[in-house]
Motif scaffolding. Structure first.
Motif, PDB file in Angstrom:
ATOM      1  N   TYR A 136       6.922  11.006  -3.631  1.00  0.00           N
ATOM      2  CA  TYR A 136       5.843  11.476  -2.788  1.00  0.00           C
ATOM      3  C   TYR A 136       6.293  11.746  -1.348  1.00  0.00           C
ATOM      4  CZ  TYR A 136       3.116   9.863  -6.717  1.00  0.00           C
ATOM      5  OH  TYR A 136       2.612   9.692  -7.966  1.00  0.00           O
ATOM      6  N   THR A 137       7.569  11.947  -1.187  1.00  0.00           N
ATOM      7  CA  THR A 137       8.106  12.161   0.152  1.00  0.00           C
ATOM      8  C   THR A 137       7.485  13.391   0.806  1.00  0.00           C
ATOM      9  OG1 THR A 137      10.166  11.095  -0.496  1.00  0.00           O
ATOM     10  CG2 THR A 137      10.215  12.419   1.499  1.00  0.00           C
TER      11      THR A 137
ATOM     12  N   SER B 200       5.907   4.417   6.325  1.00  0.00           N
ATOM     13  CA  SER B 200       5.107   4.267   5.108  1.00  0.00           C
ATOM     14  C   SER B 200       5.870   3.485   4.046  1.00  0.00           C
ATOM     15  CB  SER B 200       4.713   5.637   4.554  1.00  0.00           C
ATOM     16  OG  SER B 200       3.802   6.254   5.415  1.00  0.00           O
ATOM     17  N   ARG B 201       7.167   3.563   4.102  1.00  0.00           N
ATOM     18  CA  ARG B 201       7.983   2.832   3.123  1.00  0.00           C
ATOM     19  C   ARG B 201       8.279   1.411   3.560  1.00  0.00           C
ATOM     20  NH1 ARG B 201      11.368   7.310   0.253  1.00  0.00           N
ATOM     21  NH2 ARG B 201       9.592   8.638  -0.135  1.00  0.00           N
TER      22      ARG B 201
ATOM     23  N   PRO C 138      -2.046   3.658   7.620  1.00  0.00           N
ATOM     24  CA  PRO C 138      -2.679   3.304   6.334  1.00  0.00           C
ATOM     25  C   PRO C 138      -3.699   4.337   5.852  1.00  0.00           C
ATOM     26  CG  PRO C 138      -2.600   1.388   7.763  1.00  0.00           C
ATOM     27  CD  PRO C 138      -2.181   2.577   8.589  1.00  0.00           C
ATOM     28  N   TYR C 139      -4.368   5.022   6.778  1.00  0.00           N
ATOM     29  CA  TYR C 139      -5.306   6.069   6.362  1.00  0.00           C
ATOM     30  C   TYR C 139      -4.586   7.215   5.663  1.00  0.00           C
ATOM     31  CZ  TYR C 139      -9.360   4.273   8.930  1.00  0.00           C
ATOM     32  OH  TYR C 139     -10.416   3.529   9.358  1.00  0.00           O
ATOM     33  N   TRP C 140      -3.331   7.416   5.984  1.00  0.00           N
ATOM     34  CA  TRP C 140      -2.575   8.536   5.467  1.00  0.00           C
ATOM     35  C   TRP C 140      -1.595   8.119   4.382  1.00  0.00           C
ATOM     36  CZ3 TRP C 140      -3.227  13.559   7.515  1.00  0.00           C
ATOM     37  CH2 TRP C 140      -4.162  13.620   8.557  1.00  0.00           C
ATOM     38  N   SER C 141      -1.728   6.891   3.893  1.00  0.00           N
ATOM     39  CA  SER C 141      -0.841   6.449   2.828  1.00  0.00           C
ATOM     40  C   SER C 141      -1.378   6.947   1.483  1.00  0.00           C
ATOM     41  CB  SER C 141      -0.700   4.929   2.827  1.00  0.00           C
ATOM     42  OG  SER C 141      -1.941   4.316   2.578  1.00  0.00           O
ATOM     43  N   PHE C 142      -0.493   6.993   0.520  1.00  0.00           N
ATOM     44  CA  PHE C 142      -0.867   7.537  -0.783  1.00  0.00           C
ATOM     45  C   PHE C 142      -0.384   6.585  -1.864  1.00  0.00           C
ATOM     46  CE2 PHE C 142       0.149  10.197  -4.517  1.00  0.00           C
ATOM     47  CZ  PHE C 142      -1.117  10.698  -4.767  1.00  0.00           C
TER      48      PHE C 142
ATOM     49  N   GLN D  84      -8.378   3.573  -2.706  1.00  0.00           N
ATOM     50  CA  GLN D  84      -8.633   2.496  -1.757  1.00  0.00           C
ATOM     51  C   GLN D  84      -9.965   2.735  -1.050  1.00  0.00           C
ATOM     52  OE1 GLN D  84      -5.231   1.763   0.632  1.00  0.00           O
ATOM     53  NE2 GLN D  84      -6.320   0.520   2.107  1.00  0.00           N
ATOM     54  N   SER D  85     -10.832   1.741  -1.078  1.00  0.00           N
ATOM     55  CA  SER D  85     -12.119   1.854  -0.398  1.00  0.00           C
ATOM     56  C   SER D  85     -11.945   1.515   1.078  1.00  0.00           C
ATOM     57  CB  SER D  85     -13.138   0.902  -1.024  1.00  0.00           C
ATOM     58  OG  SER D  85     -12.810  -0.439  -0.716  1.00  0.00           O
TER      59      SER D  85
END
Length: 176
Positions: A1-2, A84-85, A153-157, A163-164
């Motif tokens: 997902y890079t 993110s990693r 965190p809002y832009w993590s996948f 995720q709620s």
């Protein structure tokens, strides 16, 4: 997902740059009574010293916004991929410390590793380094880095679950 993280990092970097610019405008207004003073200095990168006289504020704002948006996007992409990693599971306190450390590192690299030679080559002077107070430069870079890390965190996948908002709040605020 890079590739997802690169693309979202480009957008997130531009947003973080706008947040930092917003703080610059407010800070310049409070400190100097002139909200566009710092934007004019940033615009000297492309516009040279003629932009400093204040008669071309529209151009100064446009140039500063373009410069910050592009730089923020280009810098934001690799930051988002790496953080993110490796930083995704950190507590809020550790995120803040990581953001401060990253902001300080970015300031040193940008001001003394890049702008010290690049701006004189492009516009004939070191206007950004000479005209921007060190504290403002440092705080701008810290603001950018903190924005990147707080919004990360809002832009993590995660392809395994959705995720709620409540789950997100727990991730950001754990072990504070």
């Amino acid at each position: 997902y890079t590739s997802y993280y690169v693309i979202s990092g480009l957008i997130l970097g531009a947003l973080a740059a706008w947040v930092a610019l917003g703080f610059n405008v407010i800070g310049a207004w409070i400190a100097f009574g002139d909200p566009f003073r710092l934007l004019r200095v940033y615009a000297t990168f492309f516009g040279g010293p003629a932009i400093l006289d204040g008669t071309q504020d529209g151009i100064a704002i446009l140039l500063a916004l373009i410069l910050h948006s592009a730089t923020g996007a280009v810098v934001g992409a690799p930051i988002h991929v790496v953080f993110s990693r490796f930083v995704a599971g950190l507590t809020l306190q550790k995120r803040i410390l990581a953001g401060i450390a990253l902001g300080l590192l970015m300031w040193v690299i940008n001001f003394y590793g890049i702008l010290s030679w690049l701006q004189p080559m492009v516009s004939g002077g070191r206007y950004i380094i000479d005209e921007i107070p060190i504290a403002v430069a440092v705080l701008t870079h810290i603001c950018f880095a903190l924005t990147m890390l707080m919004l990360q965190p809002y832009w993590s996948f995660d392809s395994q679950r959705v995720q709620s908002r409540d789950e997100y709040a727990q991730v950001v605020a754990t072990d504070v």
